[in-house]
Write a protein that holds these residues in place. Structure first.
Motif, short mmCIF file in Angstrom:
data_model
loop_
_atom_site.label_atom_id
_atom_site.label_comp_id
_atom_site.label_asym_id
_atom_site.label_seq_id
_atom_site.Cartn_x
_atom_site.Cartn_y
_atom_site.Cartn_z
N THR A 1 0.84 -1.21 0.00
CA THR A 1 0.00 0.00 0.00
C THR A 1 0.86 1.25 0.00
O THR A 1 0.63 2.20 -0.75
CB THR A 1 -0.94 -0.01 1.21
N VAL A 2 1.86 1.27 0.87
CA VAL A 2 2.77 2.42 0.92
C VAL A 2 3.44 2.61 -0.44
O VAL A 2 3.49 3.73 -0.98
CB VAL A 2 3.84 2.23 2.01
N ALA A 3 3.94 1.53 -1.02
CA ALA A 3 4.64 1.61 -2.30
C ALA A 3 3.71 2.02 -3.44
O ALA A 3 4.13 2.66 -4.41
CB ALA A 3 5.31 0.27 -2.62
N LYS A 4 2.44 1.63 -3.33
CA LYS A 4 1.45 1.97 -4.36
C LYS A 4 1.16 3.48 -4.37
O LYS A 4 1.01 4.10 -5.42
CB LYS A 4 0.17 1.19 -4.13
N VAL A 5 1.09 4.07 -3.18
CA VAL A 5 0.64 5.46 -3.06
C VAL A 5 1.80 6.46 -3.05
O VAL A 5 1.67 7.57 -3.59
CB VAL A 5 -0.21 5.64 -1.78
N TYR A 6 2.95 6.07 -2.50
CA TYR A 6 4.02 7.03 -2.27
C TYR A 6 5.29 6.65 -3.02
O TYR A 6 5.76 5.52 -2.95
CB TYR A 6 4.31 7.14 -0.76
N ASP A 7 5.85 7.63 -3.71
CA ASP A 7 7.07 7.45 -4.47
C ASP A 7 8.26 7.27 -3.53
O ASP A 7 8.39 7.99 -2.53
CB ASP A 7 7.29 8.68 -5.36
N THR A 8 9.13 6.31 -3.87
CA THR A 8 10.26 6.00 -2.99
C THR A 8 11.27 7.14 -2.88
O THR A 8 11.99 7.23 -1.89
CB THR A 8 11.01 4.74 -3.47
N GLU A 9 11.34 8.01 -3.87
CA GLU A 9 12.31 9.10 -3.82
C GLU A 9 11.78 10.26 -2.97
O GLU A 9 12.50 10.80 -2.13
CB GLU A 9 12.65 9.58 -5.23
N GLY B 1 12.96 -0.46 -1.51
CA GLY B 1 13.75 0.74 -1.78
C GLY B 1 13.50 1.90 -0.85
O GLY B 1 14.11 2.96 -1.00
N PHE B 2 12.62 1.74 0.14
CA PHE B 2 12.40 2.77 1.15
C PHE B 2 13.47 2.65 2.24
O PHE B 2 14.18 1.64 2.32
CB PHE B 2 11.01 2.64 1.77
N SER B 3 13.53 3.66 3.10
CA SER B 3 14.46 3.66 4.23
C SER B 3 13.67 3.75 5.53
O SER B 3 13.47 4.84 6.08
CB SER B 3 15.45 4.83 4.12
N PRO B 4 13.16 2.62 6.02
CA PRO B 4 12.35 2.66 7.23
C PRO B 4 13.19 2.78 8.50
O PRO B 4 14.33 2.32 8.56
CB PRO B 4 11.62 1.31 7.20
N THR B 5 12.60 3.41 9.50
CA THR B 5 13.14 3.46 10.86
C THR B 5 12.05 3.02 11.81
O THR B 5 10.91 3.47 11.69
CB THR B 5 13.61 4.87 11.23
N ALA C 1 9.29 16.20 10.75
CA ALA C 1 9.41 16.47 9.32
C ALA C 1 10.85 16.71 8.89
O ALA C 1 11.15 16.64 7.69
CB ALA C 1 8.54 17.66 8.93
N THR C 2 11.75 16.98 9.82
CA THR C 2 13.15 17.18 9.45
C THR C 2 13.87 15.84 9.25
O THR C 2 14.92 15.81 8.61
CB THR C 2 13.89 17.98 10.53
N SER C 3 13.29 14.77 9.79
CA SER C 3 13.96 13.47 9.73
C SER C 3 13.22 12.42 8.91
O SER C 3 13.82 11.42 8.51
CB SER C 3 14.16 12.92 11.15
N TYR C 4 11.92 12.64 8.67
CA TYR C 4 11.10 11.62 8.01
C TYR C 4 10.19 12.26 6.97
O TYR C 4 9.89 13.45 7.01
CB TYR C 4 10.27 10.84 9.04
N ASP C 5 9.75 11.42 6.02
CA ASP C 5 8.86 11.87 4.95
C ASP C 5 7.46 11.29 5.08
O ASP C 5 6.52 11.79 4.45
CB ASP C 5 9.43 11.46 3.59
N LEU C 6 7.32 10.24 5.87
CA LEU C 6 6.08 9.46 5.90
C LEU C 6 6.03 8.68 7.20
O LEU C 6 7.07 8.28 7.74
CB LEU C 6 6.06 8.50 4.70
N ILE C 7 4.82 8.45 7.71
CA ILE C 7 4.62 7.68 8.94
C ILE C 7 3.74 6.48 8.63
O ILE C 7 2.69 6.61 7.99
CB ILE C 7 3.96 8.53 10.04
N LEU C 8 4.17 5.30 9.07
CA LEU C 8 3.33 4.10 9.03
C LEU C 8 2.87 3.84 10.46
O LEU C 8 3.68 3.57 11.35
CB LEU C 8 4.08 2.90 8.47
N ASP C 9 1.58 3.92 10.66
CA ASP C 9 0.96 3.78 11.98
C ASP C 9 0.51 2.34 12.18
O ASP C 9 -0.51 1.91 11.65
CB ASP C 9 -0.23 4.75 12.09
N ALA C 10 1.29 1.57 12.96
CA ALA C 10 0.94 0.19 13.31
C ALA C 10 0.91 0.07 14.83
O ALA C 10 1.48 -0.86 15.41
CB ALA C 10 1.94 -0.78 12.70
N ILE C 11 0.23 1.00 15.48
CA ILE C 11 0.27 1.09 16.94
C ILE C 11 -0.84 0.27 17.59
O ILE C 11 -0.59 -0.66 18.36
CB ILE C 11 0.19 2.57 17.38
#
Length: 255
Positions: free
Chosen positions: A41-49, A78-82, A118-128
């Motif tokens: 879903t993330v890859a479908k909606v959001y560009d990796t760059e 190709g994403f950089s998750p933390t 926003a200075t460190s990340y571009d997107l949030i995945l909420d799996a809380i």
């Protein structure tokens, strides 16, 4: 026929049947398929760059496990998750999934995330929080959800947006003057994601969701779908997800 929306009780019942003698799935299998659907879903909606740096927020339960699997697949995509786990899960499966991420050099925050996300990340995945969550939000998540909301970053929520009641949506239970429960809309007490990936079938509380809504549940057998009259949409090709159309009163039903 219209897509069914599930109560918390029935969502739990279907999960138990999937992992019972009839469904024969293991928890590991379901987490792997759910996490893959979330990453797709993330890859479908959001560009990796443009949205490469993904903060994956994981709760201590099975929802957090889905997030850990998703982080691993996002890294492969190709994403950089933390990872951020304010309260790590104690079960062996959770620890193994976390180790798998570490083996792929996916970092885990050793402390609270910065105030300016926003200075460190571009997107949030909420799996809380998952479908078993009941308000109110408690520590340490009561400070995390406002931080995520204030970031103004795009948010993708897994199954149910964190802080939402699974059947009533974005409301929180508090006590009124006479000690009785009441429902209130409370600012910052829940997330308002841009994208939602429902698992198995959508839950009653997300009927009013206005963002892009995907379904991931290609592991549901035709027999189980028929038994519970889920009326699931068709999945295409090899994808584990399908986008749901905007909701109207005529196109949704409760189960």
């Amino acid at each position: 026929m219209s897509l069914r929306y599930l109560s918390a009780k029935l969502a739990q019942q279907i999960d138990e049947e999937l992992m019972g003698a009839a469904g024969a799935f293991s928890l590991d299998q379901l987490m792997e398929l759910a996490g893959l659907a979330c990453a797709q879903t993330v890859a479908k909606v959001y560009d990796t760059e443009k949205y490469n740096r993904v903060l994956v927020c994981c709760g201590p339960g099975n929802q957090g496990g889905d997030g850990l699997v998703a982080a691993r697949h996002l890294s492969m995509f190709g994403f950089s998750p933390t990872l951020y786990m304010p309260k790590p899960g104690s079960k062996d499966i959770y620890k193994r999934l976390h180790r798998q991420c570490a083996n792929m050099s996916i970092p885990t925050l050793p402390h609270d995330p910065p105030n300016d996300l926003a200075t460190s990340y571009d997107l949030i995945l909420d799996a809380i929080f998952g479908f078993s969550f009941k308000p109110p939000v408690r520590t340490p998540f009561d400070t995390l959800l406002p931080l995520l909301s204030r970031s103004k970053l795009p948010i993708v929520s897994v199954d149910i947006p964190s802080g939402w009641d699974v059947e009533r949506g974005p409301v929180e239970l508090t006590k009124n003057a006479s000690g009785e429960d009441k429902q209130e809309q409370l600012d910052m007490s829940y997330l308002e994601p841009d994208v939602l990936i429902s698992l198995t079938a959508p839950k009653e509380g997300v009927k009013g969701f206005k963002g892009r809504h995907y379904l991931g549940g290609r592991f549901v057998s035709r027999e189980l779908e028929k038994k519970y009259q889920l009326n699931l949409p068709q999945y295409y090709g090899y994808e584990q997800i399908v986008e749901l159309p905007p909701e109207t009163d005529e196109t949704t039903q409760k189960l």
